[in-house]
Design a protein around this motif. Structure first.
Motif, mmCIF file in Angstrom:
data_model
loop_
_atom_site.group_PDB
_atom_site.id
_atom_site.type_symbol
_atom_site.label_atom_id
_atom_site.label_comp_id
_atom_site.label_asym_id
_atom_site.label_seq_id
_atom_site.Cartn_x
_atom_site.Cartn_y
_atom_site.Cartn_z
ATOM 1 N N ILE A 1 41.711 39.967 31.432
ATOM 2 C CA ILE A 1 40.686 40.829 32.033
ATOM 3 C C ILE A 1 39.493 39.996 32.485
ATOM 4 C CG2 ILE A 1 39.001 42.646 31.529
ATOM 5 C CD1 ILE A 1 41.180 43.925 29.730
ATOM 6 N N SER A 2 39.062 39.073 31.635
ATOM 7 C CA SER A 2 37.936 38.199 31.983
ATOM 8 C C SER A 2 38.270 37.332 33.189
ATOM 9 C CB SER A 2 37.586 37.320 30.778
ATOM 10 O OG SER A 2 36.614 36.373 31.134
ATOM 11 N N ASP A 3 39.474 36.794 33.213
ATOM 12 C CA ASP A 3 39.920 35.963 34.330
ATOM 13 C C ASP A 3 39.946 36.764 35.629
ATOM 14 O OD1 ASP A 3 40.827 33.488 35.363
ATOM 15 O OD2 ASP A 3 42.890 34.272 35.376
ATOM 16 N N ALA A 4 40.436 38.000 35.563
ATOM 17 C CA ALA A 4 40.499 38.851 36.756
ATOM 18 C C ALA A 4 39.092 39.203 37.254
ATOM 19 C CB ALA A 4 41.289 40.123 36.451
ATOM 20 N N LYS A 5 38.174 39.462 36.343
ATOM 21 C CA LYS A 5 36.790 39.775 36.742
ATOM 22 C C LYS A 5 36.138 38.578 37.418
ATOM 23 C CE LYS A 5 35.870 43.438 33.416
ATOM 24 N NZ LYS A 5 35.127 43.855 32.224
ATOM 25 N N ASN A 6 36.383 37.390 36.883
ATOM 26 C CA ASN A 6 35.839 36.175 37.503
ATOM 27 C C ASN A 6 36.421 35.965 38.902
ATOM 28 O OD1 ASN A 6 34.302 35.621 35.242
ATOM 29 N ND2 ASN A 6 35.817 34.251 34.356
ATOM 30 N N MET A 7 37.709 36.240 39.047
ATOM 31 C CA MET A 7 38.353 36.099 40.350
ATOM 32 C C MET A 7 37.790 37.106 41.346
ATOM 33 S SD MET A 7 40.415 34.250 41.902
ATOM 34 C CE MET A 7 41.587 34.122 43.200
ATOM 35 N N ILE A 8 37.525 38.323 40.896
ATOM 36 C CA ILE A 8 36.935 39.339 41.772
ATOM 37 C C ILE A 8 35.560 38.887 42.242
ATOM 38 C CG2 ILE A 8 35.929 41.662 41.799
ATOM 39 C CD1 ILE A 8 38.337 42.565 40.112
ATOM 40 N N GLU A 9 34.784 38.320 41.343
ATOM 41 C CA GLU A 9 33.455 37.833 41.715
ATOM 42 C C GLU A 9 33.557 36.720 42.764
ATOM 43 O OE1 GLU A 9 29.322 36.328 39.563
ATOM 44 O OE2 GLU A 9 31.148 36.559 38.372
ATOM 45 N N LEU A 10 34.505 35.812 42.586
ATOM 46 C CA LEU A 10 34.711 34.738 43.560
ATOM 47 C C LEU A 10 35.153 35.308 44.907
ATOM 48 C CD1 LEU A 10 34.951 31.712 44.284
ATOM 49 C CD2 LEU A 10 37.302 31.826 43.442
ATOM 50 N N LEU A 11 36.068 36.269 44.889
ATOM 51 C CA LEU A 11 36.545 36.870 46.131
ATOM 52 C C LEU A 11 35.435 37.627 46.861
ATOM 53 C CD1 LEU A 11 40.014 38.068 44.843
ATOM 54 C CD2 LEU A 11 39.612 36.311 46.572
ATOM 55 N N GLN A 12 34.552 38.274 46.113
ATOM 56 C CA GLN A 12 33.420 38.950 46.743
ATOM 57 C C GLN A 12 32.490 37.936 47.408
ATOM 58 O OE1 GLN A 12 32.028 41.192 43.363
ATOM 59 N NE2 GLN A 12 33.159 43.029 43.982
ATOM 60 N N ALA A 13 32.305 36.786 46.772
ATOM 61 C CA ALA A 13 31.497 35.729 47.375
ATOM 62 C C ALA A 13 32.166 35.205 48.647
ATOM 63 C CB ALA A 13 31.284 34.594 46.373
ATOM 64 N N ILE A 14 33.479 35.059 48.611
ATOM 65 C CA ILE A 14 34.209 34.609 49.801
ATOM 66 C C ILE A 14 34.029 35.601 50.940
ATOM 67 C CG2 ILE A 14 36.553 34.308 50.723
ATOM 68 C CD1 ILE A 14 37.260 32.918 48.062
ATOM 69 N N ILE A 15 34.118 36.891 50.630
ATOM 70 C CA ILE A 15 33.939 37.916 51.659
ATOM 71 C C ILE A 15 32.546 37.838 52.259
ATOM 72 C CG2 ILE A 15 33.711 40.410 52.031
ATOM 73 C CD1 ILE A 15 36.064 40.764 50.081
ATOM 74 N N SER A 16 31.521 37.700 51.419
ATOM 75 C CA SER A 16 30.153 37.649 51.953
ATOM 76 C C SER A 16 29.946 36.414 52.831
ATOM 77 C CB SER A 16 29.125 37.692 50.823
ATOM 78 O OG SER A 16 29.166 36.511 50.063
ATOM 79 N N ILE A 17 30.531 35.286 52.469
ATOM 80 C CA ILE A 17 30.395 34.076 53.280
ATOM 81 C C ILE A 17 31.148 34.232 54.601
ATOM 82 C CG2 ILE A 17 31.018 31.631 53.404
ATOM 83 C CD1 ILE A 17 30.405 31.543 50.351
#
Length: 138
Positions: A52-68
């Protein structure tokens, strides 16, 4: 979004083999959300907490990728708007426009020297292909 996450997202996007798009990042987020749902349904063992923690971290990274990626698309639109008026602009102003483009690309995560090269290439392409661009745009 923290600076570390943003830096990691920029690093991911600047890799030569990177194929991320906004849509593919959104699909990956929905996949990670399904992973979280699955592991939430199981017992609260250490493995579930880790997943769960790993998936949440990945979601945060993917959201950053989307914003960039959204920022980079906006930069390209701005460059296209600038290119439409390059014919009437004096050389000194073109240099200033290139500097502004390069600085914005730099803020998007590209090194300054590469950003200047890309900005100049964009302007040179527009100048040398002016007649072709006019034919395409009507």
């Amino acid at each position: 979004m923290t600076e570390q996450i943003k830096a990691k997202a920029i690093e991911v996007l600047n890799r030569p083999q990177c194929k991320w798009t906004i849509e593919s990042a959104r699909e990956a987020i929905s996949q990670q959300e399904r992973v979280i749902e699955y592991w939430n349904g199981l017992s609260r063992c250490y493995e579930a907490k880790y997943k769960i923690s790993d998936a949440k971290n990945m979601i945060e990274l993917l959201q950053a990728i989307i914003s960039i990626l959204i920022e980079r698309e906006a930069e390209l639109e701005a460059m296209e708007r600038v290119s439409s008026c390059y014919g009437e602009v004096p050389y000194g102003i073109v240099r200033k426009i290139v500097a502004v483009m390069a600085n914005k690309l730099r803020k998007a995560g590209i090194s300054l020297s590469v950003a200047f090269k890309q900005a100049w290439c964009f302007v040179k392409f527009c100048v040398t292909h002016k007649h072709f661009i006019k034919r395409l745009t009507g």
